[in-house]
Design an enzyme around this catalytic site. Structure first.
Site, short mmCIF file in Angstrom:
data_model
loop_
_atom_site.label_atom_id
_atom_site.label_comp_id
_atom_site.label_asym_id
_atom_site.label_seq_id
_atom_site.Cartn_x
_atom_site.Cartn_y
_atom_site.Cartn_z
N ASP A 32 -31.60 -5.54 25.98
CA ASP A 32 -32.01 -4.24 25.46
C ASP A 32 -33.38 -4.34 24.77
OD1 ASP A 32 -30.56 -1.75 23.19
OD2 ASP A 32 -31.81 -1.53 24.98
N LYS A 70 -38.53 -3.62 28.47
CA LYS A 70 -37.92 -3.46 29.80
C LYS A 70 -38.57 -4.35 30.85
CE LYS A 70 -35.64 -0.88 27.31
NZ LYS A 70 -34.52 -1.57 26.61
N ASN A 107 -30.62 0.74 29.83
CA ASN A 107 -31.82 1.47 30.26
C ASN A 107 -32.31 1.18 31.67
OD1 ASN A 107 -32.64 0.44 27.07
ND2 ASN A 107 -32.22 2.59 27.50
#
Ligand SMILES: CNc1ncnc2c1ncn2[C@@H]1O[C@H](/C=C/CNC(=O)c2cc(-c3ccc(F)cc3)cc(O)c2O)[C@@H](O)[C@H]1O
Ligand SMILES: [Mg+2]
Length: 214
Positions: free
Chosen positions: A141, A144, A170
């Protein structure tokens, strides 16, 4: 001087959550983020998927990349069996300082080792520094564009064993296209997408659960 959003989030925890009660800490943060200020915690909806994966894996060793304010750290730690260890990496000292206080308020500090440093520096040192051979579960997390390089680094360092689970936040929003392509096409992973929503919004997002096949 102006307070920061993490400082205001910590204030909401200290005001609304019960010391030693991790679930009340999680609830206080979700309430703060829904009613006052959005923050990039995995949140309540994706958090339930995280909970179910943690409960299913029942991990003895967990690695979290990107602590931020400690929301998912507390969520995971509250579900770990006794003697299980969660190592969480955070390279922003201000966020790490807030996360330590959130983790302490929840009363889960015995299960959590927050390391202030960068994943790229610390992944190669996991075994020598913490005596961890392999991780049963990794929660990704952080930035990215670092999911894929850090996953390859974990493979190279032998930190994944047959059956190790990677759970990535995500994968849709903001998105981790190179990571998703890798775990979905590699013969060394069995991948599954859990459709959900971006924390505290109606925007699509989801978690990708990938089993390392060795
Ligand atoms: C690269 N190695 C690293 N080693 C250690 N810590 C690292 C780190 N990279 C980043 N970090 C830390 O992780 C955290 C970064 C998380 C990045 N997350 C996001 O960008 C994110 C962003 C969104 C988001 C989604 C939509 C939107 F409009 C705006 C934001 C939602 C999320 O759930 C997110 O996780 C910070 O605390 C940072 O200091
Ligand atoms: Mg996230």
């Amino acid at each position: 001087t102006q307070s920061t959003r993490p400082q205001r989030l910590l204030g909401a925890v200290q005001k609304n959550a019960t010391r030693g009660d991790p679930r009340s800490v999680v609830q206080a943060i979700d309430q703060f983020c829904r009613q006052k200020e959005w923050a990039m915690n995995v949140g309540d909806e994706k958090g339930c998927i995280l909970d179910s994966v943690v409960s299913e894996v029942n991990p003895a060793t967990v690695l979290e990349l990107g602590t931020y304010c400690g929301y998912s750290t507390v969520r995971i730690a509250s579900l770990l069996p006794p003697h299980a260890k969660l190592i969480t990496l955070e390279f922003n000292p201000d966020f790490a300082a807030i996360a330590r206080q959130v983790i302490a308020w929840a009363g889960v500090e015995d299960k959590v080792h927050l390391v202030e440093g960068a994943s790229g520096d610390w992944i190669p040192k996991m075994t020598e520094q913490f005596g961890v051979k392999t991780f049963d579960l990794v929660f990704l997390d952080h930035w990215k564009d670092r999911y894929l390089p850090d996953t390859m680094l974990m493979e190279e360092c032998g930190l994944l064993r047959k059956g190790s689970i990677l759970l990535a936040d995500n994968v849709i929003c903001p998105g981790t296209p190179d990571y998703l392509e890798y775990v979905r096409s590699s013969l060394r992973y069995e991948s599954q997408y859990f459709k959900s929503h971006l924390e505290y919004t109606k925007v699509e997002d989801g978690l990708e659960k990938s089993v390392f096949l060795g």
